[in-house]
Enzyme design. Structure first.
Site, mmCIF file in Angstrom:
data_model
loop_
_atom_site.group_PDB
_atom_site.id
_atom_site.type_symbol
_atom_site.label_atom_id
_atom_site.label_comp_id
_atom_site.label_asym_id
_atom_site.label_seq_id
_atom_site.Cartn_x
_atom_site.Cartn_y
_atom_site.Cartn_z
ATOM 1 N N TYR A 1 -6.116 -36.681 -21.358
ATOM 2 C CA TYR A 1 -5.246 -36.191 -20.278
ATOM 3 C C TYR A 1 -4.089 -37.162 -20.037
ATOM 4 O O TYR A 1 -2.916 -36.772 -19.983
ATOM 5 C CB TYR A 1 -6.070 -36.013 -18.997
ATOM 6 C CG TYR A 1 -5.237 -35.740 -17.760
ATOM 7 C CD1 TYR A 1 -4.537 -34.544 -17.621
ATOM 8 C CD2 TYR A 1 -5.148 -36.676 -16.731
ATOM 9 C CE1 TYR A 1 -3.774 -34.295 -16.486
ATOM 10 C CE2 TYR A 1 -4.397 -36.428 -15.594
ATOM 11 C CZ TYR A 1 -3.708 -35.237 -15.472
ATOM 12 O OH TYR A 1 -2.945 -34.990 -14.355
HETATM 13 N N1 LIG Z 1 -4.345 -33.184 -8.137
HETATM 14 C C1 LIG Z 1 -4.083 -34.448 -8.481
HETATM 15 O O1 LIG Z 1 -4.658 -35.401 -7.937
HETATM 16 C C2 LIG Z 1 -3.062 -34.751 -9.543
HETATM 17 C C3 LIG Z 1 -2.827 -36.100 -9.859
HETATM 18 C C4 LIG Z 1 -1.885 -36.403 -10.827
HETATM 19 C C5 LIG Z 1 -1.176 -35.390 -11.442
HETATM 20 N N2 LIG Z 1 -1.438 -34.094 -11.137
HETATM 21 C C6 LIG Z 1 -0.677 -33.041 -11.815
HETATM 22 O O2 LIG Z 1 -0.123 -32.182 -10.853
HETATM 23 C C7 LIG Z 1 -0.072 -30.845 -11.354
HETATM 24 C C8 LIG Z 1 -0.777 -29.903 -10.406
HETATM 25 O O3 LIG Z 1 -2.146 -30.299 -10.280
HETATM 26 P P1 LIG Z 1 -3.179 -29.497 -9.378
HETATM 27 O O4 LIG Z 1 -4.190 -30.468 -8.933
HETATM 28 O O5 LIG Z 1 -2.432 -28.687 -8.383
HETATM 29 O O6 LIG Z 1 -3.849 -28.574 -10.482
HETATM 30 P P2 LIG Z 1 -4.203 -27.012 -10.475
HETATM 31 O O7 LIG Z 1 -5.063 -26.798 -11.667
HETATM 32 O O8 LIG Z 1 -4.702 -26.579 -9.145
HETATM 33 O O9 LIG Z 1 -2.793 -26.347 -10.708
HETATM 34 C C9 LIG Z 1 -2.246 -26.119 -11.983
HETATM 35 C C10 LIG Z 1 -1.828 -24.663 -12.053
HETATM 36 O O10 LIG Z 1 -1.210 -24.468 -13.322
HETATM 37 C C11 LIG Z 1 -1.622 -23.225 -13.837
HETATM 38 N N3 LIG Z 1 -1.507 -23.274 -15.282
HETATM 39 C C12 LIG Z 1 -2.192 -24.084 -16.149
HETATM 40 N N4 LIG Z 1 -1.825 -23.835 -17.399
HETATM 41 C C13 LIG Z 1 -0.888 -22.847 -17.352
HETATM 42 C C14 LIG Z 1 -0.120 -22.158 -18.338
HETATM 43 N N5 LIG Z 1 -0.270 -22.419 -19.634
HETATM 44 N N6 LIG Z 1 0.777 -21.247 -17.921
HETATM 45 C C15 LIG Z 1 0.926 -20.956 -16.588
HETATM 46 N N7 LIG Z 1 0.221 -21.584 -15.619
HETATM 47 C C16 LIG Z 1 -0.680 -22.510 -16.003
HETATM 48 C C17 LIG Z 1 -3.051 -23.069 -13.371
HETATM 49 O O11 LIG Z 1 -3.491 -21.722 -13.366
HETATM 50 C C18 LIG Z 1 -3.005 -23.689 -11.973
HETATM 51 O O12 LIG Z 1 -2.750 -22.708 -10.994
HETATM 52 C C19 LIG Z 1 -0.698 -30.912 -12.749
HETATM 53 O O13 LIG Z 1 0.357 -31.043 -13.687
HETATM 54 C C20 LIG Z 1 -1.525 -32.170 -12.708
HETATM 55 O O14 LIG Z 1 -1.702 -32.719 -13.989
HETATM 56 C C21 LIG Z 1 -2.365 -33.754 -10.196
#
Ligand SMILES: NC(=O)c1ccc[n+]([C@@H]2O[C@H](COP(=O)([O-])OP(=O)(O)OC[C@H]3O[C@@H](n4cnc5c(N)ncnc54)[C@H](O)[C@@H]3O)[C@@H](O)[C@H]2O)c1
Length: 316
Positions: free
Chosen positions: A152
């Site tokens: 990741y």
């Molecule tokens: N939550 C955290 O603590 C955290 C920390 C660091 C980085 N991030 C990054 O922030 C972003 C959001 O994270 P989150 O926690 O809200 O995750 P999440 O999984 O709730 O949200 C990601 C969304 O992207 C959609 N998605 C995934 N692949 C897709 C595709 N190919 N086409 C269209 N939609 C797609 C999913 O259906 C989901 O709704 C991500 O990029 C994650 O890597 C999150």
């Protein structure tokens, strides 16, 4: 402005969508509602206010599929905020190729679409995981990030490098935001706070990996969204910013505080540390403060209280 938000039905994306709509922007949300966790949660995230909003458009599909890109860019947006990803450190160990495809290959396709459509601003959701096993705390943007400790993390770093490339080649303003463990209402169900809350409430024992001393710089989702908006409004070439809260909380303290907030004494089962996990994360937010005016203002106790309120409501 018109903003495409990929992953706008997810945890952080759905909060961002609401803030953009509240401040008067037009939003095109692209989400494939995949089953990484129950898609009904994602629909519920949008139901909260976005689905019925006149300035909200939903395109259901993979953000890199040509027909989806065609529909999303039919009226060119001012900016793209790229939130969609396969998220999570531990699950990436079981599916590295999937993480590579979604987070690297598809991000390249999206950047390419931005170039073709003349999009000037691109904001990328990166992660504190790019710091790998960095033992120098707090983590600063100038620290080396060439030793990721999970697939990741490697894919998120690759996404940053693609952003740097598209800025260099085509002048697209690309801003990479390294989020530090985000929490709050709608948090992904497999993330620690949410998972622990479920187990504590059910009276089951929860796994504590390591001795409880590992720490995370938990950052409340509204503070993250504020940082995203500030980055969106200040295009400045290629930039990387930490978005954290600069207050690491040890795992054992988190468990105690969560138990108190839920009014249940947690049962803890100690296990050995997991591969891919890092001991501590801690954000140096000086750059984001200076250049974006970013200043997180939800203390952990208050954020946890708001999470628990949502959790109790959502679990009925
Ligand atoms: N939550 C955290 O603590 C955290 C920390 C660091 C980085 N991030 C990054 O922030 C972003 C959001 O994270 P989150 O926690 O809200 O995750 P999440 O999984 O709730 O949200 C990601 C969304 O992207 C959609 N998605 C995934 N692949 C897709 C595709 N190919 N086409 C269209 N939609 C797609 C999913 O259906 C989901 O709704 C991500 O990029 C994650 O890597 C999150």
């Amino acid at each position: 402005m018109r903003v495409i938000v990929t992953g706008g039905a997810g945890f952080i994306g759905s909060h961002l969508v609401e803030r953009l709509l509240e401040r008067g922007d037009e939003v095109v949300c692209v989400d494939d509602f995949n089953d990484f966790y129950d898609p009904r949660r994602k629909w519920a995230n949008l139901n909260h206010m976005a689905l019925a909003h006149p300035r909200f458009d939903l395109i259901e599909g993979d953000f890199a599929a040509p027909e989806v890109l065609g529909a999303a860019f039919v009226a060119p947006p001012t900016a793209v905020v790229h939130m969609a990803a396969r998220a999570g450190v531990r699950p990436s160990l079981a599916a590295p190729a999937l993480y590579y495809r979604v987070n690297c290959e598809n991000t390249a396709n999206l950047l390419e679409a931005c170039r073709e459509h003349g999009i000037a601003r691109f904001v990328f959701a990166s992660s504190s995981s790019v710091y790998g096993g960095n033992t120098k705390v707090p983590f600063a943007e100038s620290d080396p990030v060439d030793r990721p400790v999970s697939p990741y993390a490697a894919t998120k770093r690759a996404g940053e490098l693609l952003c740097a490339t598209y800025n260099h080649l085509y002048g697209i303003h690309t801003t990479c935001l390294r989020f530090f463990t985000v929490y709050g209402p709608r948090q992904r169900p497999e993330m620690a706070i949410h998972q622990f809350a479920r187990l504590i409430e059910a009276g089951e024992s929860l796994p504590m990996f390591g001795d409880g001393g590992s720490a995370r710089d938990y950052t409340y989702v509204d503070d993250i969204v504020e940082g995203v908006l500030r980055a969106l409004d200040r295009p400045a070439g290629f930039r990387i910013y930490n978005l954290g809260s600069s207050r690491p909380i040890p795992l054992a303290d988190l468990i105690t505080m969560l138990g108190e907030a839920l009014g249940v004494r947690p049962k803890v089962e100690q296990r050995s540390s997991q591969p891919g996990d890092v001991e501590a994360t801690s954000a140096d937010i000086t750059r984001a403060a200076e250049e974006l005016g970013y200043s997180p203002n939800v203390p952990f106790e208050e954020g946890l209280r708001r999470f628990v309120e949502w959790f109790e409501d959502a679990s009925g």
